[in-house]
Motif scaffolding. Structure first.
Motif, PDB file in Angstrom:
ATOM      1  N   ILE A   1       6.080  -0.995  45.767  1.00  0.00           N
ATOM      2  CA  ILE A   1       6.301  -1.897  46.904  1.00  0.00           C
ATOM      3  C   ILE A   1       5.071  -1.931  47.801  1.00  0.00           C
ATOM      4  O   ILE A   1       4.584  -3.007  48.182  1.00  0.00           O
ATOM      5  CB  ILE A   1       7.543  -1.448  47.704  1.00  0.00           C
ATOM      6  CG1 ILE A   1       8.808  -1.623  46.861  1.00  0.00           C
ATOM      7  CG2 ILE A   1       7.646  -2.228  49.010  1.00  0.00           C
ATOM      8  CD1 ILE A   1      10.047  -1.010  47.493  1.00  0.00           C
ATOM      9  N   VAL A   2       4.544  -0.765  48.132  1.00  0.00           N
ATOM     10  CA  VAL A   2       3.381  -0.693  49.020  1.00  0.00           C
ATOM     11  C   VAL A   2       2.151  -1.294  48.344  1.00  0.00           C
ATOM     12  O   VAL A   2       1.363  -1.999  48.974  1.00  0.00           O
ATOM     13  CB  VAL A   2       3.116   0.767  49.439  1.00  0.00           C
ATOM     14  CG1 VAL A   2       1.811   0.877  50.226  1.00  0.00           C
ATOM     15  CG2 VAL A   2       4.272   1.293  50.286  1.00  0.00           C
ATOM     16  N   GLY A   3       1.972  -1.024  47.048  1.00  0.00           N
ATOM     17  CA  GLY A   3       0.846  -1.605  46.322  1.00  0.00           C
ATOM     18  C   GLY A   3       0.906  -3.115  46.311  1.00  0.00           C
ATOM     19  O   GLY A   3      -0.107  -3.797  46.519  1.00  0.00           O
ATOM     20  N   GLY A   4       2.108  -3.662  46.070  1.00  0.00           N
ATOM     21  CA  GLY A   4       2.257  -5.117  46.112  1.00  0.00           C
ATOM     22  C   GLY A   4       1.971  -5.686  47.484  1.00  0.00           C
ATOM     23  O   GLY A   4       1.339  -6.742  47.612  1.00  0.00           O
ATOM     24  N   PHE A   5       2.425  -4.982  48.526  1.00  0.00           N
ATOM     25  CA  PHE A   5       2.175  -5.476  49.886  1.00  0.00           C
ATOM     26  C   PHE A   5       0.688  -5.424  50.224  1.00  0.00           C
ATOM     27  O   PHE A   5       0.180  -6.284  50.949  1.00  0.00           O
ATOM     28  CB  PHE A   5       2.967  -4.666  50.910  1.00  0.00           C
ATOM     29  CG  PHE A   5       2.901  -5.239  52.295  1.00  0.00           C
ATOM     30  CD1 PHE A   5       3.763  -6.253  52.677  1.00  0.00           C
ATOM     31  CD2 PHE A   5       1.944  -4.801  53.203  1.00  0.00           C
ATOM     32  CE1 PHE A   5       3.688  -6.805  53.954  1.00  0.00           C
ATOM     33  CE2 PHE A   5       1.863  -5.346  54.473  1.00  0.00           C
ATOM     34  CZ  PHE A   5       2.738  -6.362  54.846  1.00  0.00           C
ATOM     35  N   SER A   6      -0.028  -4.428  49.719  1.00  0.00           N
ATOM     36  CA  SER A   6      -1.460  -4.343  49.997  1.00  0.00           C
ATOM     37  C   SER A   6      -2.201  -5.548  49.403  1.00  0.00           C
ATOM     38  O   SER A   6      -3.188  -6.020  49.971  1.00  0.00           O
ATOM     39  CB  SER A   6      -2.039  -3.039  49.439  1.00  0.00           C
ATOM     40  OG  SER A   6      -2.088  -3.051  48.016  1.00  0.00           O
ATOM     41  N   VAL A   7      -1.721  -6.056  48.268  1.00  0.00           N
ATOM     42  CA  VAL A   7      -2.298  -7.268  47.681  1.00  0.00           C
ATOM     43  C   VAL A   7      -2.035  -8.459  48.597  1.00  0.00           C
ATOM     44  O   VAL A   7      -2.930  -9.268  48.874  1.00  0.00           O
ATOM     45  CB  VAL A   7      -1.721  -7.526  46.280  1.00  0.00           C
ATOM     46  CG1 VAL A   7      -2.203  -8.873  45.730  1.00  0.00           C
ATOM     47  CG2 VAL A   7      -2.108  -6.402  45.328  1.00  0.00           C
ATOM     48  N   TYR A   8      -0.796  -8.563  49.073  1.00  0.00           N
ATOM     49  CA  TYR A   8      -0.446  -9.645  50.002  1.00  0.00           C
ATOM     50  C   TYR A   8      -1.301  -9.581  51.261  1.00  0.00           C
ATOM     51  O   TYR A   8      -1.802 -10.610  51.745  1.00  0.00           O
ATOM     52  CB  TYR A   8       1.036  -9.535  50.364  1.00  0.00           C
ATOM     53  CG  TYR A   8       1.431 -10.304  51.600  1.00  0.00           C
ATOM     54  CD1 TYR A   8       1.611 -11.678  51.561  1.00  0.00           C
ATOM     55  CD2 TYR A   8       1.619  -9.640  52.813  1.00  0.00           C
ATOM     56  CE1 TYR A   8       1.959 -12.387  52.715  1.00  0.00           C
ATOM     57  CE2 TYR A   8       1.965 -10.327  53.959  1.00  0.00           C
ATOM     58  CZ  TYR A   8       2.127 -11.704  53.908  1.00  0.00           C
ATOM     59  OH  TYR A   8       2.466 -12.392  55.038  1.00  0.00           O
ATOM     60  N   PHE A   9      -1.483  -8.382  51.804  1.00  0.00           N
ATOM     61  CA  PHE A   9      -2.282  -8.195  53.014  1.00  0.00           C
ATOM     62  C   PHE A   9      -3.708  -8.714  52.802  1.00  0.00           C
ATOM     63  O   PHE A   9      -4.259  -9.431  53.637  1.00  0.00           O
ATOM     64  CB  PHE A   9      -2.307  -6.712  53.390  1.00  0.00           C
ATOM     65  CG  PHE A   9      -2.858  -6.415  54.755  1.00  0.00           C
ATOM     66  CD1 PHE A   9      -2.022  -6.022  55.782  1.00  0.00           C
ATOM     67  CD2 PHE A   9      -4.220  -6.499  55.021  1.00  0.00           C
ATOM     68  CE1 PHE A   9      -2.511  -5.743  57.043  1.00  0.00           C
ATOM     69  CE2 PHE A   9      -4.732  -6.226  56.269  1.00  0.00           C
ATOM     70  CZ  PHE A   9      -3.864  -5.844  57.288  1.00  0.00           C
ATOM     71  N   ALA A  10      -4.313  -8.332  51.684  1.00  0.00           N
ATOM     72  CA  ALA A  10      -5.686  -8.733  51.403  1.00  0.00           C
ATOM     73  C   ALA A  10      -5.806 -10.245  51.233  1.00  0.00           C
ATOM     74  O   ALA A  10      -6.759 -10.872  51.730  1.00  0.00           O
ATOM     75  CB  ALA A  10      -6.196  -8.017  50.159  1.00  0.00           C
ATOM     76  N   LYS A  11      -4.856 -10.852  50.534  1.00  0.00           N
ATOM     77  CA  LYS A  11      -4.919 -12.302  50.322  1.00  0.00           C
ATOM     78  C   LYS A  11      -4.689 -13.054  51.629  1.00  0.00           C
ATOM     79  O   LYS A  11      -5.337 -14.084  51.888  1.00  0.00           O
ATOM     80  CB  LYS A  11      -3.906 -12.721  49.264  1.00  0.00           C
ATOM     81  CG  LYS A  11      -4.266 -12.218  47.865  1.00  0.00           C
ATOM     82  CD  LYS A  11      -3.423 -12.883  46.790  1.00  0.00           C
ATOM     83  CE  LYS A  11      -3.926 -12.495  45.404  1.00  0.00           C
ATOM     84  NZ  LYS A  11      -3.200 -13.174  44.314  1.00  0.00           N
ATOM     85  N   LEU A  12      -3.776 -12.559  52.450  1.00  0.00           N
ATOM     86  CA  LEU A  12      -3.538 -13.188  53.747  1.00  0.00           C
ATOM     87  C   LEU A  12      -4.777 -13.066  54.632  1.00  0.00           C
ATOM     88  O   LEU A  12      -5.126 -14.011  55.352  1.00  0.00           O
ATOM     89  CB  LEU A  12      -2.337 -12.543  54.433  1.00  0.00           C
ATOM     90  CG  LEU A  12      -1.981 -13.098  55.815  1.00  0.00           C
ATOM     91  CD1 LEU A  12      -1.569 -14.565  55.715  1.00  0.00           C
ATOM     92  CD2 LEU A  12      -0.874 -12.270  56.463  1.00  0.00           C
TER      93      LEU A  12
END
Length: 600
Positions: A245-256
């Motif tokens: 979950i955290v790894g997926g969110f870190s991808v979202y954070f970077a793209k945002l």
């Protein structure tokens, strides 16, 4: 004799004396100690200023309209930061985050402008103290790096030694900010010095330990308190789920982050950015009070077991006893914190994503574990999962799993959680690395070709080159209205085999090879004697822009199978030539410098 000249002579004499009396290795240790002292003082000053401003605004300001004005504080903080930059720094650059530090190492000989020593502290204290939703860690690392860089340059040290001191300064800043010397040292090695030798440890250890002692003696308040005995084996599966979950969110954070940066780049008026960010922040903080400033208070309340505090201080306080509402509110705060941090930085405030990544990771870990506990099927330690989420988010976003492990272990005292921390950080890092090759810090550098990559030595060395350093301009220039006979002497005696044809205004018109001119002058092509240089000139196979990346230059040469190309500026004016010979010579010199990188 003026003062600068006297000062220069004094520094020169001092350096000559120390080179005679002190070995280079011992002198580096002494300077690392000095960097650690100043870095620790800077960290304590930044924390004291920031928390002092926040305390004054929250406790000392008394007015019946206080909480309405409270929503405008972030706007005021960002505005003051922008005004400071435009008024006092002006044409000089104030970087944000770790990216400029890495750029300085790879492309600017580890030189950082001296004003960053204090400007980073002033602007970030104002931004965060007034409620800007960002972290203090990146500014203090930047300030520490500037301290190390300028001390190294002051003492006339070499590039490798200045780079080491720059890393010592950044590590001292992290160590002083978190009271975590081991994490500070690992941060420098993992982020700034991925290729290191054993002697690097000694100066780093000295600077980080010194900074931690100095900072703690002045500003002793710990960042987090955590009391935990151990972790249970039955929870291991849930730590793995949290990592995904955290790894997926870190991808979202970077793209945002990338998308928002592009949107803000479309706004050219800096004060318009301030208004957009300031008003948006005010609204977000009104709904989610935990977004004010760094946001660490919300994490500490969770670690203390006060799981309902976030809702109790918000407009949704009436739902604070409803468990599912607490989980939903925590998840909403995660996404709101992401936006708040990014609009703070893009709007002109100073700070970093280091701190926000800890907060969103902690909130994700809390929402995950607390939510599962509400089902009654499991009984997870919420505090343990909170700190594991913090470590995972930091590892994923920064691509620095070791820094995340030791930082969280040090600042929370959670060494008993070492195995879960290792597991969560490794998985979160791998997920982010698979989807995004570069971290949030290195993506911009990689896109510009300015990133040092130790996996690809050739690209790394080429990225360190600047075209102006290999530019050759000792060519015989021919004018378009001249005839071959007019320049016969220059043509015959030149050591070059190519001639640029350039107008009086400097405009590049083409090239003529010496073989053709010699054939004309020797009578083998008599018709050429009646043609001007403009008529004889031919279009080159390709040209190179003066600001071109050296990797692109070599790609052009290899694709066209040519040894030399003309270099033009943006207006098409002739600047000189770049040849493979010059590139290879510079390449060899840089390889030698890299080979001796921090070797003593």
């Amino acid at each position: 004799m003026n003062i600068p000249a006297k000062l220069y002579r004094f520094i020169d004499q001092l350096n000559k004396w120390r080179m005679q009396k002190i070995s280079n290795r011992n002198f580096l240790i002494l300077v690392a100690l000095l960097v650690g002292i100043v870095g620790g003082l800077a960290a304590a000053l930044l924390k004291g200023m920031t928390h002092g401003i926040a305390a004054f605004l929250q406790d000392e300001v008394r007015s019946q309209y206080k909480y309405y004005v409270y929503l405008l504080f972030p706007l005021v903080g960002i505005l003051l930061s922008v005004v400071y930059v435009r008024r006092f720094i002006r044409k000089k650059e104030l970087g944000h985050g770790m990216t400029p530090i890495m750029y300085a190492i790879s492309r600017n000989s580890s030189k950082i402008e001296p004003h960053n020593i204090y400007s980073q502290i002033v602007t970030s204290a104002i931004t965060v103290g007034f409620g800007g939703s960002s972290g203090l860690e990146a500014p203090i690392a930047y300030s520490g790096a500037a301290i190390g860089s300028n001390m190294g340059r002051f003492f006339g040290l070499s590039y490798r030694e200045v780079t080491l001191l720059l890393a010592c300064g950044a590590a001292a800043g992290i160590s002083g900010a978190f009271n975590s010397p081991v994490a500070g040292m690992i941060f420098a090695i993992e982020i700034l010095l991925p290729e290191f030798s054993i002697p690097v440890f000694i100066p780093l250890l000295i600077s980080t330990a010194t900074a931690a002692v100095i900072s703690r003696s002045i500003y002793s308040e710990p960042l987090f308190h955590l009391v935990t005995d151990d972790w249970v084996f039955s929870a291991l599966f849930f730590y793995v789920l949290l990592a995904f979950i955290v790894g997926g969110f870190s991808v979202y954070f970077a793209k945002l982050a990338g998308w928002l940066r592009l949107q803000y780049n479309k706004i050219h008026n800096p004060y318009r950015k301030v208004w957009i960010s300031g008003i948006s922040l005010g609204v977000l903080i009104f709904i989610f009070p935990a977004l004010y400033g760094e946001g660490y208070l919300a994490i500490q309340q969770i670690l203390d077991g006060n799981h309902l505090a976030m809702l109790q201080n918000s407009i949704f306080a009436e739902y604070s006893q409803t468990g599912i509402m607490v989980v939903i509110f925590a998840l909403c705060t995660v996404f709101a914190k992401t936006f708040a941090a990014l609009i703070t930085l893009n709007g002109g405030g100073n700070g970093g994503v280091f701190g926000p990544s800890l907060v969103v990771g902690g909130l994700l870990g809390f929402a995950f574990s607390y939510g599962l506990n509400l089902t009654g099927m499991v009984d997870l330690n919420v505090a343990n999962f909170t700190v594991a989420g913090m470590a995972g988010a930091l590892a994923g976003m920064m691509h620095a799993p070791l820094t995340a492990i030791f930082l969280i272990a040090e600042i929370t005292g959670g060494y008993a959680l070492m195995v879960p921390l290792m597991l969560v950080t490794a998985i979160a890092y791998l997920i982010n690395r698979v989807v995004l090759k570069h971290s949030i810090y290195t993506k911009g550098l990689a896109e510009q070709g300015d990133l040092i990559s130790h996996e690809d030595k050739d690209r790394t060395v080429l990225s360190m080159m600047k075209l102006r350093y290999v530019l050759e301009n000792n060519f015989t220039i021919l004018r378009p209205d001249e005839y071959p006979q007019d320049r016969s002497h220059d043509i015959i005696h030149t050591k070059r085999n190519i001639f640029p044809v350039v107008g009086e205004d400097g405009k590049f018109l083409g090239v003529i090879y010496s073989e053709r001119l010699l054939e004309i002058l020797l009578g083998e092509q008599p018709e050429g004697l009646k043609k001007t240089m403009a008529e004889l000139a031919e279009k080159p196979i390709d040209t190179v822009s003066l600001d071109a990346n050296m990797e692109l230059v070599m790609q052009k040469m290899n694709r066209e199978d040519v040894w030399i190309l003309p270099v033009l500026d943006a207006s098409g004016f002739y600047q000189g030539f770049v040849s493979k010979s010059a590139v290879f010579n510079k390449y060899r010199a840089l390889l030698v410098r890299q080979a001796s990188y921090f070797d003593q």
